[in-house]
Design a protein around this motif. Structure first.
Motif, PDB file in Angstrom:
ATOM      1  N   TYR A 153     -13.610 -18.604 -43.377  1.00  0.00           N
ATOM      2  CA  TYR A 153     -14.083 -19.159 -42.099  1.00  0.00           C
ATOM      3  C   TYR A 153     -15.036 -20.320 -42.357  1.00  0.00           C
ATOM      4  N   ARG A 154     -15.971 -20.127 -43.317  1.00  0.00           N
ATOM      5  CA  ARG A 154     -16.909 -21.201 -43.613  1.00  0.00           C
ATOM      6  C   ARG A 154     -16.212 -22.402 -44.252  1.00  0.00           C
ATOM      7  N   GLN A 155     -15.060 -22.145 -44.892  1.00  0.00           N
ATOM      8  CA  GLN A 155     -14.276 -23.236 -45.463  1.00  0.00           C
ATOM      9  C   GLN A 155     -13.331 -23.865 -44.435  1.00  0.00           C
ATOM     10  N   GLN A 156     -13.470 -23.425 -43.169  1.00  0.00           N
ATOM     11  CA  GLN A 156     -12.704 -23.958 -42.039  1.00  0.00           C
ATOM     12  C   GLN A 156     -11.204 -23.663 -42.152  1.00  0.00           C
ATOM     13  N   ASN A 157     -10.870 -22.663 -42.964  1.00  0.00           N
ATOM     14  CA  ASN A 157      -9.475 -22.208 -43.041  1.00  0.00           C
ATOM     15  C   ASN A 157      -9.344 -21.040 -42.068  1.00  0.00           C
ATOM     16  N   TYR A 158      -9.289 -21.374 -40.778  1.00  0.00           N
ATOM     17  CA  TYR A 158      -9.379 -20.353 -39.744  1.00  0.00           C
ATOM     18  C   TYR A 158      -8.134 -19.468 -39.677  1.00  0.00           C
ATOM     19  N   THR A 159      -6.982 -20.030 -39.979  1.00  0.00           N
ATOM     20  CA  THR A 159      -5.762 -19.216 -39.970  1.00  0.00           C
ATOM     21  C   THR A 159      -5.832 -18.123 -41.025  1.00  0.00           C
ATOM     22  N   GLN A 160      -6.213 -18.508 -42.260  1.00  0.00           N
ATOM     23  CA  GLN A 160      -6.329 -17.519 -43.335  1.00  0.00           C
ATOM     24  C   GLN A 160      -7.462 -16.543 -43.063  1.00  0.00           C
ATOM     25  N   SER A 161      -8.536 -17.050 -42.483  1.00  0.00           N
ATOM     26  CA  SER A 161      -9.664 -16.184 -42.158  1.00  0.00           C
ATOM     27  C   SER A 161      -9.235 -15.094 -41.173  1.00  0.00           C
ATOM     28  N   ALA A 162      -8.472 -15.469 -40.154  1.00  0.00           N
ATOM     29  CA  ALA A 162      -7.992 -14.488 -39.173  1.00  0.00           C
ATOM     30  C   ALA A 162      -7.107 -13.443 -39.843  1.00  0.00           C
ATOM     31  N   VAL A 163      -6.280 -13.888 -40.792  1.00  0.00           N
ATOM     32  CA  VAL A 163      -5.412 -12.947 -41.532  1.00  0.00           C
ATOM     33  C   VAL A 163      -6.265 -11.944 -42.301  1.00  0.00           C
ATOM     34  N   TYR A 164      -7.297 -12.446 -43.000  1.00  0.00           N
ATOM     35  CA  TYR A 164      -8.178 -11.559 -43.765  1.00  0.00           C
ATOM     36  C   TYR A 164      -8.922 -10.590 -42.838  1.00  0.00           C
ATOM     37  N   PHE A 165      -9.418 -11.095 -41.707  1.00  0.00           N
ATOM     38  CA  PHE A 165     -10.138 -10.223 -40.773  1.00  0.00           C
ATOM     39  C   PHE A 165      -9.225  -9.115 -40.246  1.00  0.00           C
ATOM     40  N   LYS A 166      -8.006  -9.461 -39.900  1.00  0.00           N
ATOM     41  CA  LYS A 166      -7.064  -8.442 -39.400  1.00  0.00           C
ATOM     42  C   LYS A 166      -6.753  -7.403 -40.480  1.00  0.00           C
ATOM     43  N   GLU A 167      -6.625  -7.876 -41.720  1.00  0.00           N
ATOM     44  CA  GLU A 167      -6.375  -6.951 -42.827  1.00  0.00           C
ATOM     45  C   GLU A 167      -7.577  -6.022 -43.034  1.00  0.00           C
ATOM     46  N   ALA A 168      -8.796  -6.574 -42.929  1.00  0.00           N
ATOM     47  CA  ALA A 168     -10.004  -5.757 -43.083  1.00  0.00           C
ATOM     48  C   ALA A 168     -10.099  -4.717 -41.970  1.00  0.00           C
ATOM     49  N   PHE A 169      -9.740  -5.120 -40.739  1.00  0.00           N
ATOM     50  CA  PHE A 169      -9.779  -4.192 -39.596  1.00  0.00           C
ATOM     51  C   PHE A 169      -8.795  -3.033 -39.812  1.00  0.00           C
ATOM     52  N   ALA A 170      -7.578  -3.372 -40.266  1.00  0.00           N
ATOM     53  CA  ALA A 170      -6.567  -2.336 -40.515  1.00  0.00           C
ATOM     54  C   ALA A 170      -7.001  -1.406 -41.641  1.00  0.00           C
ATOM     55  N   SER A 171      -7.640  -1.970 -42.675  1.00  0.00           N
ATOM     56  CA  SER A 171      -8.103  -1.146 -43.797  1.00  0.00           C
ATOM     57  C   SER A 171      -9.201  -0.189 -43.360  1.00  0.00           C
ATOM     58  N   GLN A 172     -10.120  -0.673 -42.534  1.00  0.00           N
ATOM     59  CA  GLN A 172     -11.208   0.196 -42.081  1.00  0.00           C
ATOM     60  C   GLN A 172     -10.711   1.313 -41.186  1.00  0.00           C
ATOM     61  N   ALA A 173      -9.591   1.073 -40.507  1.00  0.00           N
ATOM     62  CA  ALA A 173      -9.036   2.117 -39.641  1.00  0.00           C
ATOM     63  C   ALA A 173      -8.534   3.317 -40.442  1.00  0.00           C
ATOM     64  N   THR A 174      -8.337   3.136 -41.767  1.00  0.00           N
ATOM     65  CA  THR A 174      -7.864   4.239 -42.619  1.00  0.00           C
ATOM     66  C   THR A 174      -9.010   5.087 -43.139  1.00  0.00           C
ATOM     67  N   CYS A 175     -10.259   4.662 -42.902  1.00  0.00           N
ATOM     68  CA  CYS A 175     -11.399   5.431 -43.404  1.00  0.00           C
ATOM     69  C   CYS A 175     -11.407   6.815 -42.759  1.00  0.00           C
ATOM     70  N   PRO A 176     -11.599   7.876 -43.562  1.00  0.00           N
ATOM     71  CA  PRO A 176     -11.499   9.230 -43.022  1.00  0.00           C
ATOM     72  C   PRO A 176     -12.567   9.553 -41.985  1.00  0.00           C
ATOM     73  N   ILE A 177     -13.776   8.972 -42.135  1.00  0.00           N
ATOM     74  CA  ILE A 177     -14.854   9.230 -41.174  1.00  0.00           C
ATOM     75  C   ILE A 177     -15.249   7.901 -40.534  1.00  0.00           C
TER      76      ILE A 177
END
Length: 598
Positions: A154-178
């Motif tokens: 995001y700070r490198q202004q690569n907003y498309t890739q940043s959105a991809v990473y954020f969505k991946e992080a959100f999906a990964s956190q949804a797998t946390c058991p607690i």
């Protein structure tokens, strides 16, 4: 104290040390905002545990890194302590044993390098973190790396890739058991950040959708998050929605939303930085509305905020808006002064941003992965060449072995003829031996059979004489003759392979050992008398019963006594002793012969 692993997993070790040492020391550090008490407490708790490990050594350095990051704001010192903590693991080749701790330090170090514009080091750390995360961490744990990669992009202004990473992080956190409060807070922040990426990409409807999702998630967990956290989130939400209103030309709506955001987050303990950003954007709204008095008041508030909380992005925007204010209010000298100040700072920031964009994290990670892939392929090619050479050598060896086998086969055929001849000779010799053995058995049968008659006659005549009245000495001698004749007859029967009226020789019988020994002594007394020797029996048990083979025991005792008589001097004394010791019959024969030299 030892450093050997005592835990089944890194998680188990972290839980132990966090509970006994780390959490307590860090709590004191954050309370005091200096390490003067926290470090001695850390060391004292560690000594009390009487254990140690690489994790606590590295975490002590990480605590100093946190102190410099949060309280002294010394980025260089923070980086030094992070690098030292990483070295604790790498110098002992334990990165893969502590992947969670090592990845966490790499991400922290990558972020600090990024903030110091050391983008090569930052990308290197992020690449190493990605490699270890993909190999050792589960999706929930990998979300930390993905989130930081999204922030860098995001700070490198690569907003498309940043959105991809954020969505991946959100999906990964949804797998946390607690789903803890901390995870909920970060998930709503991730949704908000996706909205910011889409806003930068001019996808305004989609951006508004993610901003609303972020607020809805926070409202869902508001009871567990608390009032302060919810108000911070609402303040950020109002500011984000105001940005959409600005680009859509809804300036009155934007003014109201920015004002609500500032009112919530400009309070101590709230999102001061976000409130400062909202004030800058509100000043720009006032400029567009031509409300210059309000614009001036807002810029003055921004100045106060920047003096207490310096921010290069906020500073450059304040100078730009201040120059614009003086331009629009016809104050050219002030406009020129602030415009020069703006250009000085902006040129530096633009240059830094260009360098930042050129070191795009996503591209760097991809390039490093390609380099790694090429290295692996190169090694595979080298291995394939080795395998090929090995296969050629094995083929040559196989050919040599086949030639040797063929030569051996030819020799074997010749040997078969020789072996057949030798086998025939052996067979003939075996047949001759079997015939000789049969002849030997026949002779033994004849001899044994011929011996039975005179021995049997001796037993008969002894019985006949005993039937007549005899003196005691003569009776004893006749009994000895009878007993000896019976033994000779039994031996003859064994030669013939028969024992008339008796059990098989392989079956033990109950025997009165005392009587058997007495009989044997009586049979051999005449031999002892010839040499003037005396055989004396010492017996503590008159009825010493054992299980065994009577004939064999009789022969055994007889042989021992005969040896004693033979090798004892004239007038010697032979002592035969019988004892019953712990269910064992002990027979001992003592003489004063020469014995056997050792």
């Amino acid at each position: 104290m030892g450093c050997q692993p005592e835990w089944k997993s890194e998680k188990e070790e972290q839980s132990y040390w966090n509970a006994t040492v780390v959490d307590t020391a860090f709590k004191v550090l954050y309370q005091d905002k200096n390490p003067n008490r926290a470090l001695p407490l850390y060391d004292s708790l560690l000594r009390s545990s009487n254990r140690t490990s690489l994790y606590v050594k590295a975490t002590r350095l990480a605590m100093l890194a946190n102190y410099n990051f949060f309280f002294t704001l010394d980025k260089a010192a923070t980086s030094r302590y992070i690098d030292s903590a990483l070295a604790v693991y790498s110098e002992n080749n334990q990165q893969e044993h502590y992947p969670r701790s090592y990845v966490g330090l790499l991400i922290f170090g990558g972020e600090m390098a990024f903030q110091q514009a050391n983008y090569t080091k930052s990308n290197e750390y992020f690449f190493l973190a990605k490699q270890l995360s993909d190999k050792y961490l589960d999706p929930c744990e990998r979300s930390g790396f993905t989130y930081n990669a999204a922030m860098v992009s995001y700070r490198q202004q690569n907003y498309t890739q940043s959105a991809v990473y954020f969505k991946e992080a959100f999906a990964s956190q949804a797998t946390c058991p607690i789903q803890t409060g901390g995870i909920v807070l970060q998930q709503q922040e991730i949704l908000s950040n996706i909205g910011l990426c889409l806003l930068r990409l001019k996808q305004y409807d989609s951006a508004a959708l993610y901003f609303n999702k972020s607020l809805q998630m926070a409202e869902k967990y508001k009871d567990s998050l608390g009032v302060v956290a919810i108000e911070k989130i609402r303040g950020v939400y109002y500011g984000n929605m105001a940005k959409i209103s600005v680009v859509q030309g809804k300036l009155q709506e934007a003014e109201q939303l920015f004002s609500k955001s500032i009112a919530l987050n400009s309070r101590p303990g709230y999102e001061i930085t976000d409130a400062l950003s909202a004030q800058i954007q509100l000043a720009e709204v006032y400029q567009k509305l031509g409300q210059y008095p309000r614009m001036k008041v807002t810029l003055q508030a921004v100045r106060q905020g920047l003096d207490s909380l310096p921010n290069s992005d906020g500073e450059v925007n304040w100078r730009r808006l201040t120059a614009s204010y003086y331009r629009d209010t016809n104050q050219p000298l002030e406009e020129l002064r602030y415009f020069k100040l703006y250009n000085e700072l902006n040129d530096s920031l633009v240059q830094n941003q260009k360098l930042l964009v050129q070191t795009d994290l996503a591209q760097q990670l991809k390039a490093k992965e390609q380099d790694l892939h090429i290295t692996v392929l190169t090694k595979n090619n080298q291995l394939n060449r080795i395998y090929l050479l090995t296969a050629v050598l094995l083929t040559v060896m196989a050919a040599i072995i086949l030639v040797l086998i063929y030569q051996n086969y030819r020799r074997s055929k010749k040997n078969v003829v020789t072996l057949s001849f030798l086998n025939n000779e052996i067979s003939q010799q075996k047949t001759a031996l079997e015939i000789a053995n049969q002849e030997k058995d026949r002779i033994l049968q004849v001899v044994a059979h011929d011996l039975r008659s005179p021995i049997g006659s001796t037993v008969y005549m002894a019985d006949m004489v005993l039937m007549e009245e005899q003196d005691e000495k003569t009776t004893a001698l006749l009994e000895s003759i009878k007993s000896a004749s019976h033994q000779a007859l039994h031996l003859t029967n064994e030669l013939l392979g028969i024992r008339s009226g008796e059990q098989s020789s392989t079956q033990k019988e109950r025997i009165n050992l005392a009587l058997l020994v007495k009989d044997t002594i009586q049979q051999l007394n005449y031999k002892a008398a010839e040499k003037g020797q005396d055989i004396h029996l010492e017996n503590d048990a008159e009825n010493l019963m054992i299980k065994g083979f009577p004939d064999r025991i009789n022969r055994l005792v007889g042989n021992l006594l005969e040896n004693a008589i033979k090798f004892s001097p004239l007038q010697g004394k032979i002592i035969v002793r019988l004892d019953n010791q712990t269910n064992q019959a002990i027979l001992s024969i003592t003489d004063n012969g020469l014995g056997i030299s050792k």
